[in-house]
Design a protein around this motif. Sequence first.
Motif, mmCIF file in Angstrom:
data_model
loop_
_atom_site.group_PDB
_atom_site.id
_atom_site.type_symbol
_atom_site.label_atom_id
_atom_site.label_comp_id
_atom_site.label_asym_id
_atom_site.label_seq_id
_atom_site.Cartn_x
_atom_site.Cartn_y
_atom_site.Cartn_z
ATOM 1 N N SER B 82 1.019 -1.089 0.113
ATOM 2 C CA SER B 82 0.098 0.030 0.232
ATOM 3 C C SER B 82 0.629 1.296 0.119
ATOM 4 O O SER B 82 1.771 1.528 0.898
ATOM 5 C CB SER B 82 -0.809 -0.089 1.167
ATOM 6 O OG SER B 82 -1.761 -1.138 1.183
ATOM 7 N N ALA B 83 0.827 2.082 -1.077
ATOM 8 C CA ALA B 83 1.509 3.385 -1.195
ATOM 9 C C ALA B 83 0.959 4.122 -2.440
ATOM 10 O O ALA B 83 0.104 3.447 -3.161
ATOM 11 C CB ALA B 83 2.957 2.926 -1.532
ATOM 12 N N VAL B 84 1.827 5.193 -2.709
ATOM 13 C CA VAL B 84 1.366 5.781 -3.901
ATOM 14 C C VAL B 84 2.516 5.539 -4.760
ATOM 15 O O VAL B 84 3.697 5.602 -4.657
ATOM 16 C CB VAL B 84 1.300 7.351 -3.767
ATOM 17 C CG1 VAL B 84 1.205 8.191 -5.199
ATOM 18 C CG2 VAL B 84 0.061 7.544 -2.866
ATOM 19 N N TYR B 85 1.941 5.138 -6.129
ATOM 20 C CA TYR B 85 3.042 4.832 -7.272
ATOM 21 C C TYR B 85 2.907 5.787 -8.401
ATOM 22 O O TYR B 85 2.014 6.063 -8.954
ATOM 23 C CB TYR B 85 2.917 3.182 -7.693
ATOM 24 C CG TYR B 85 3.024 2.221 -6.686
ATOM 25 C CD1 TYR B 85 2.014 1.949 -5.936
ATOM 26 C CD2 TYR B 85 4.056 1.547 -6.786
ATOM 27 C CE1 TYR B 85 2.153 1.035 -4.750
ATOM 28 C CE2 TYR B 85 4.465 0.643 -5.618
ATOM 29 C CZ TYR B 85 3.308 0.261 -4.699
ATOM 30 O OH TYR B 85 3.701 -0.676 -3.654
ATOM 31 N N ILE B 86 4.333 6.394 -8.734
ATOM 32 C CA ILE B 86 4.348 7.501 -9.456
ATOM 33 C C ILE B 86 5.092 7.067 -10.445
ATOM 34 O O ILE B 86 6.263 6.421 -10.591
ATOM 35 C CB ILE B 86 5.046 8.509 -8.731
ATOM 36 C CG1 ILE B 86 4.108 9.128 -7.573
ATOM 37 C CG2 ILE B 86 5.300 9.950 -9.662
ATOM 38 C CD1 ILE B 86 4.973 10.244 -6.544
ATOM 39 N N CYS B 87 4.627 7.482 -11.660
ATOM 40 C CA CYS B 87 5.309 7.339 -13.378
ATOM 41 C C CYS B 87 6.108 8.479 -13.346
ATOM 42 O O CYS B 87 5.208 9.682 -13.204
ATOM 43 C CB CYS B 87 4.259 6.871 -14.052
ATOM 44 S SG CYS B 87 4.985 6.631 -15.771
ATOM 45 N N ALA B 88 7.248 8.388 -13.710
ATOM 46 C CA ALA B 88 8.008 9.580 -14.227
ATOM 47 C C ALA B 88 8.904 9.391 -15.512
ATOM 48 O O ALA B 88 9.271 8.084 -15.537
ATOM 49 C CB ALA B 88 9.015 10.332 -13.135
ATOM 50 N N VAL B 89 9.104 10.433 -16.378
ATOM 51 C CA VAL B 89 10.000 10.321 -17.283
ATOM 52 C C VAL B 89 11.001 11.204 -17.463
ATOM 53 O O VAL B 89 10.770 12.320 -16.999
ATOM 54 C CB VAL B 89 9.182 10.133 -18.637
ATOM 55 C CG1 VAL B 89 8.050 9.156 -18.712
ATOM 56 C CG2 VAL B 89 8.523 11.567 -18.987
ATOM 57 N N SER B 90 11.912 10.886 -17.972
ATOM 58 C CA SER B 90 13.275 11.654 -17.996
ATOM 59 C C SER B 90 13.453 12.162 -19.619
ATOM 60 O O SER B 90 13.550 11.229 -20.318
ATOM 61 C CB SER B 90 14.492 11.284 -17.445
ATOM 62 O OG SER B 90 14.847 10.028 -17.914
ATOM 63 N N ALA B 91 13.617 13.341 -19.826
ATOM 64 C CA ALA B 91 13.509 13.674 -21.142
ATOM 65 C C ALA B 91 15.097 13.459 -21.780
ATOM 66 O O ALA B 91 15.932 13.371 -20.985
ATOM 67 C CB ALA B 91 13.286 15.425 -21.270
#
Lengths: 115, 109
Positions: B82-91
């Motif tokens: 249980s947590a927040v899952y964050i997607c991120a991209v690097s340019a």
Amino acid sequence: EAGVVQSPRYKIIEKKQPVAFWCNPISGHNTLYWYLQNLGQGPELLIRYENEEAVDDSQLPKDRFSAERLKGVDSTLKIQPAELGDSAVYLCASSHRGQGFDEQFFGPGTRLTVL
Amino acid sequence: KNEVEQSPQNLTAQEGEFITINCSYSVGISALHWLQQHPGGGIVSLFMLSSGKKKHGRLIATINIQEKHSSLHITASHPRDSAVYICAVSAPGGNQFYFGTGTSLTVIP
């Protein structure tokens, strides 16, 4: 290896007061980021440093926010004067170049409450 | 305009269920990152990938560069997931990041 260090972890101030946050990145990381994170949202970039140079501060509200990274290591983020809407978590991150792209490492954040 | 979109925003699952979180992006990237944030906690990097698939324990991340889409899978989910899952991209160039708004996952015992 120590991670990204931030202080304080929590800060409660009254509106119109100044506040400052401090960040010590991982040793050797040239890039340092300050993010703002509101509840239920992803991080939003405030400012990015390459060594001591601010290379992206387009999202920094310069009328009240300022930042510095003297000597390209530690950094401070200041708000003066603080407003109610500034209540959020302020995250510092640092990154290094590896295998052609950067991996970010985040500090624990400073939770700011403006009353 | 959001460069990174995640779905679902919120997800509740029973312990043991297989979980999938999706991420789509609209910019060119050098890498995609999956991050985990526990309540009141800092953000931890789970995966960094630019192609194919990576596996770490019960977590699997895949990316389809042509479709600009990634998925994070959790097998045999557990309440501690249980947590927040964050997607991120690097340019391209590597050190400019775009973040999704996160998926809040709750796993019920």
